[in-house]
Design a protein around this motif. Structure first.
Motif, PDB file in Angstrom:
ATOM      1  N   VAL A   1      13.446  19.080   1.936  1.00 24.79           N
ATOM      2  CA  VAL A   1      14.588  18.368   2.503  1.00 24.79           C
ATOM      3  C   VAL A   1      14.754  17.010   1.811  1.00 24.79           C
ATOM      4  O   VAL A   1      15.878  16.596   1.482  1.00 24.79           O
ATOM      5  CB  VAL A   1      14.418  18.174   4.026  1.00 24.79           C
ATOM      6  CG1 VAL A   1      15.543  17.287   4.566  1.00 24.79           C
ATOM      7  CG2 VAL A   1      14.428  19.513   4.740  1.00 24.79           C
ATOM      8  N   THR A   2      13.631  16.320   1.579  1.00 21.88           N
ATOM      9  CA  THR A   2      13.684  15.044   0.857  1.00 21.88           C
ATOM     10  C   THR A   2      14.274  15.248  -0.533  1.00 21.88           C
ATOM     11  O   THR A   2      15.099  14.467  -1.003  1.00 21.88           O
ATOM     12  CB  THR A   2      12.269  14.435   0.732  1.00 21.88           C
ATOM     13  OG1 THR A   2      11.737  14.194   2.032  1.00 21.88           O
ATOM     14  CG2 THR A   2      12.309  13.125  -0.052  1.00 21.88           C
TER      15      THR A   2
ATOM     16  N   ILE B   1      18.172  15.908  -0.280  1.00 14.21           N
ATOM     17  CA  ILE B   1      18.940  14.694  -0.001  1.00 14.21           C
ATOM     18  C   ILE B   1      18.971  13.780  -1.229  1.00 14.21           C
ATOM     19  O   ILE B   1      20.020  13.216  -1.583  1.00 14.21           O
ATOM     20  CB  ILE B   1      18.345  13.952   1.217  1.00 14.21           C
ATOM     21  CG1 ILE B   1      18.536  14.800   2.477  1.00 14.21           C
ATOM     22  CG2 ILE B   1      19.010  12.582   1.382  1.00 14.21           C
ATOM     23  CD1 ILE B   1      17.839  14.252   3.703  1.00 14.21           C
ATOM     24  N   SER B   2      17.834  13.647  -1.896  1.00 12.74           N
ATOM     25  CA  SER B   2      17.765  12.817  -3.109  1.00 12.74           C
ATOM     26  C   SER B   2      18.651  13.378  -4.202  1.00 12.74           C
ATOM     27  O   SER B   2      19.309  12.624  -4.937  1.00 12.74           O
ATOM     28  CB  SER B   2      16.320  12.723  -3.604  1.00 12.74           C
ATOM     29  OG  SER B   2      15.495  12.076  -2.665  1.00 12.74           O
TER      30      SER B   2
ATOM     31  N   ILE C   1      22.377  12.483  -3.264  1.00 12.67           N
ATOM     32  CA  ILE C   1      22.681  11.059  -3.450  1.00 12.67           C
ATOM     33  C   ILE C   1      22.723  10.717  -4.940  1.00 12.67           C
ATOM     34  O   ILE C   1      23.654  10.056  -5.427  1.00 12.67           O
ATOM     35  CB  ILE C   1      21.626  10.185  -2.738  1.00 12.67           C
ATOM     36  CG1 ILE C   1      21.730  10.370  -1.221  1.00 12.67           C
ATOM     37  CG2 ILE C   1      21.821   8.704  -3.114  1.00 12.67           C
ATOM     38  CD1 ILE C   1      20.639   9.670  -0.436  1.00 12.67           C
TER      39      ILE C   1
ATOM     40  N   GLY D   1      21.579  20.518  -4.133  1.00 12.19           N
ATOM     41  CA  GLY D   1      21.117  19.880  -2.902  1.00 12.19           C
ATOM     42  C   GLY D   1      21.722  20.511  -1.667  1.00 12.19           C
ATOM     43  O   GLY D   1      21.028  20.755  -0.667  1.00 12.19           O
TER      44      GLY D   1
ATOM     45  N   LEU E   1      19.799  22.607   1.419  1.00  7.67           N
ATOM     46  CA  LEU E   1      19.902  22.266   2.838  1.00  7.67           C
ATOM     47  C   LEU E   1      20.364  23.475   3.654  1.00  7.67           C
ATOM     48  O   LEU E   1      19.871  23.711   4.766  1.00  7.67           O
ATOM     49  CB  LEU E   1      20.871  21.094   3.031  1.00  7.67           C
ATOM     50  CG  LEU E   1      20.373  19.727   2.512  1.00  7.67           C
ATOM     51  CD1 LEU E   1      21.462  18.671   2.689  1.00  7.67           C
ATOM     52  CD2 LEU E   1      19.104  19.305   3.231  1.00  7.67           C
TER      53      LEU E   1
END
Length: 270
Positions: free
Chosen positions: A101-102, A105-106, A109, A254, A258
């Motif tokens: 998940v990290t 998200i990275s 972004i 990403g 998710l």
């Protein structure tokens, strides 16, 4: 881990180490699908095989490594922030290395940032005819600032090369120069990370088996060969086309991750 898994991870490392898409993030994704992400040897493997990819820089740019002591001092200055923050945040970084998940998200972004980078720093690509090296020179202050940008890659999915390249562009370097310095900075950074990871592994009481040593050898060789091809292709593409395609790729990947994690994976485990 088995031989096939080691080969897959090594190919991924070689392809992605120098692209602004996060090699560590991609290896976390792949190892999570293979259900070996939480294994201590896998965490060691994904760090150590980056050494093979890094050595490809030394081979391709070997003349640059003999140009002057000033070159090495600037790399050392840029390397210092990673040493300090890496030691301080070691436990947190290890926890994040298990989090898809990290990574997702990275990736998203960072993807949006890459979509805008070419526009933000368009002026860097314009050379002054009377001072053609204006956008290629790297001072000690610039090297240190790039080093701090590189530290953002301690968050899995950020991309070490992406963070340091963008860091260089904020200091008015053109894309090619920023990318090449990022490649050079990877050498001390990954040597240090490899040494630290091996030390921690043995300090924790683990021992490498003969099979695991073979996996590390195979992984480094494959990562080295694949990275040789990837570096040249990336530099050529980046100089001509810029970052946008990598931004779109990161965002799509990403979002897919998710969806898989929060919907498909949960449905299949209920």
């Amino acid at each position: 881990m088995n031989t096939i898994e080691a080969i897959i991870l090594a190919i991924i490392e070689g392809l992605t180490e120098y692209l602004p898409v996060s090699s560590t993030g991609h290896m976390i994704i792949a190892s999570s699908f293979m259900k070996i992400a939480s294994d201590d040897f896998t965490k060691l493997f994904t760090i150590v095989i980056q050494l093979g990819a890094i050595l490809s820089v030394v081979v391709l740019y070997w003349k640059r490594f003999f140009q002057s002591l000033d070159f090495y001092f600037k790399l050392l200055v840029a390397f210092i922030p990673a040493v300090i923050l890496g030691l301080l945040l070691n436990d947190i970084i290890d926890e994040l290395l298990e989090s898809p998940v990290t990574v997702a998200i990275s990736l998203i972004i960072g993807g949006f940032i890459l979509l805008k980078v070419d526009d933000w720093f368009k002026a860097n690509e314009i050379y002054d005819e009377q001072n053609p090296e204006a956008h290629t020179k790297i001072s000690y202050a610039t090297a240190l600032k790039i080093g701090f940008f590189q530290c953002l890659a301690m968050i899995p999915g950020t991309s070490r090369s992406g963070a340091s390249i963008v860091g260089g562009m904020t200091q008015k370097l053109n894309r090619k120069t920023a990318a090449e310095f990022s490649f050079f900075l990877a050498v001390p950074t990954m040597f240090g990370a490899t040494a630290k990871k091996l030390y921690d592994y043995y300090k924790a009481g683990f021992q490498l088996s003969s099979d695991q040593i073979n996996y590390l050898i195979i992984g480094n060789i494959i990562a080295f060969v694949v990275a040789l091809i990837a570096i040249k292709s990336f530099i050529d593409y980046l100089s001509k086309k810029g970052f946008k395609i990598f931004g779109y790729y990161r965002i799509v990947l990403g979002i897919v991750l998710l969806i898989i994690h929060f919907f498909i994976y949960r449905l299949t485990t209920v």
